[in-house]
Structure formats: C-alpha cells, structure tokens
Design a protein around this motif. Sequence first.
Motif, short mmCIF file in Angstrom:
data_model
loop_
_atom_site.label_atom_id
_atom_site.label_comp_id
_atom_site.label_asym_id
_atom_site.label_seq_id
_atom_site.Cartn_x
_atom_site.Cartn_y
_atom_site.Cartn_z
N GLY A 206 33.92 24.20 17.61
CA GLY A 206 32.58 23.73 17.30
C GLY A 206 31.63 23.70 18.47
O GLY A 206 30.50 23.23 18.34
N ASN A 207 32.07 24.18 19.63
CA ASN A 207 31.21 24.15 20.82
C ASN A 207 31.38 25.46 21.60
O ASN A 207 31.98 25.46 22.68
CB ASN A 207 31.56 22.95 21.70
N PRO A 208 30.85 26.56 21.08
CA PRO A 208 31.04 27.85 21.76
C PRO A 208 30.40 27.90 23.15
O PRO A 208 30.80 28.70 23.99
CB PRO A 208 30.41 28.87 20.83
N ALA A 209 29.44 27.03 23.40
CA ALA A 209 28.82 26.98 24.73
C ALA A 209 29.62 26.09 25.68
O ALA A 209 29.30 25.97 26.85
CB ALA A 209 27.39 26.46 24.64
N GLY A 210 30.70 25.48 25.16
CA GLY A 210 31.54 24.59 25.97
C GLY A 210 32.38 25.35 26.97
O GLY A 210 32.20 26.54 27.19
N ASP A 211 33.31 24.66 27.54
CA ASP A 211 34.13 25.20 28.63
C ASP A 211 35.03 26.34 28.15
O ASP A 211 36.04 26.12 27.51
CB ASP A 211 34.97 24.08 29.23
N ALA A 212 34.65 27.55 28.47
CA ALA A 212 35.42 28.73 28.08
C ALA A 212 36.50 29.02 29.11
O ALA A 212 36.37 28.70 30.28
CB ALA A 212 34.49 29.93 27.96
N TYR A 213 37.58 29.64 28.63
CA TYR A 213 38.59 30.15 29.54
C TYR A 213 39.18 31.41 28.93
O TYR A 213 39.24 31.57 27.72
CB TYR A 213 39.64 29.11 29.90
N ALA A 214 39.58 32.34 29.81
CA ALA A 214 40.04 33.65 29.35
C ALA A 214 41.28 34.07 30.11
O ALA A 214 41.42 33.77 31.30
CB ALA A 214 38.94 34.69 29.54
N PHE A 215 42.16 34.80 29.41
CA PHE A 215 43.34 35.36 30.05
C PHE A 215 42.99 36.77 30.51
O PHE A 215 42.71 37.65 29.69
CB PHE A 215 44.55 35.39 29.13
N LEU A 216 42.99 36.99 31.83
CA LEU A 216 42.61 38.27 32.42
C LEU A 216 43.75 38.84 33.25
O LEU A 216 44.50 38.10 33.88
CB LEU A 216 41.40 38.09 33.35
N THR A 217 43.84 40.16 33.23
CA THR A 217 44.70 40.89 34.15
C THR A 217 43.81 41.92 34.82
O THR A 217 43.15 42.70 34.14
CB THR A 217 45.87 41.58 33.42
N ILE A 218 43.77 41.90 36.16
CA ILE A 218 42.87 42.77 36.90
C ILE A 218 43.69 43.60 37.89
O ILE A 218 44.45 43.05 38.68
CB ILE A 218 41.79 41.96 37.64
N HIS A 219 43.51 44.90 37.80
CA HIS A 219 44.20 45.85 38.68
C HIS A 219 43.20 46.52 39.60
O HIS A 219 42.11 46.90 39.17
CB HIS A 219 44.90 46.95 37.86
N ALA A 220 43.55 46.65 40.87
CA ALA A 220 42.76 47.45 41.81
C ALA A 220 43.23 48.90 41.71
O ALA A 220 44.38 49.17 41.34
CB ALA A 220 42.92 46.93 43.23
N GLU A 221 42.35 49.81 42.06
CA GLU A 221 42.67 51.23 42.01
C GLU A 221 43.91 51.52 42.87
O GLU A 221 44.05 51.02 43.98
CB GLU A 221 41.48 52.01 42.56
N ASN A 222 44.82 52.32 42.32
CA ASN A 222 46.04 52.75 43.00
C ASN A 222 47.06 51.64 43.26
O ASN A 222 47.98 51.83 44.04
CB ASN A 222 45.73 53.47 44.32
#
Length: 122
Positions: free
Chosen positions: A71-87
């Motif tokens: 009910g609060n989409p502007a509230g505290d968001a959090y996301a599961f990310l995986t970030i790779h650098a080139e090579n």
Amino acid sequence: MRCLGLGFWGLCVVLSTSAWAQEQVEPGTGVVLRWLDKINGVTQDIEMANATSHQQSSLRIELGECRHPVGNPAGDAYAFLTIHAENDTKPVFSGWMIASSPALNPMEHPRYDVWVLRCLTQ
C-alpha cells in the motif's frame, strides 16, 4: 538489532524476528536505479523490469526483484541485484540493496556506483 546506551561501551541486544512486527511487502514490477561514473561525473537513471538485465558501460546489472511496503509504493524499496564488471566471472555485487540506506550494503567498485531509487509499480 537494538542498541541501548549503557555505560561507555553500550549494550546491543539481538532480538529474534518474532519479537518485532515485520512489515508486509509486495513486489513491484521493476526498479529505478541510479548509475554513476565516478571518473566522468556522469549519472543516469535506469528502469528495469523484474528478472531482466541491463548493460550500462562495462557493467551488466541483473535484477531479481524489487519490493516495497504494501500500500505504499513510494515507501522504502529494496531490490535484489547482481552486478558483473566486464571480463569478470565473479560479480562485483550480489545481494539486497535498500533505497533508504544505500551504504548498508553498497557495491564496491573503483569507477562505478549503483543504487536503488524506487520500485516500479506498472
């Protein structure tokens, strides 16, 4: 964790999750991230849908899911990310990133920074 200021060192007490009411969350449809090139001072906002990836310069960003309070989409968001650098086979970041506390679990990279702004809801 709850810390009480008792004496010089203080006292930190860890309580189980059952002792605190957990906030109910729901998944968004995606995420809005901010990307920064620390050398050139260039920033860009990136919109991604859940379970997709995005190539930004020499980084490949993969989003698992973004969540926000019910009910609060502007509230505290959090996301599961995986970030790779080139090579690089090993990711430079893999885990939950919290919009209100990006320094709690930051990406460690000498040139780039990425953080969560909010979830997408449509």
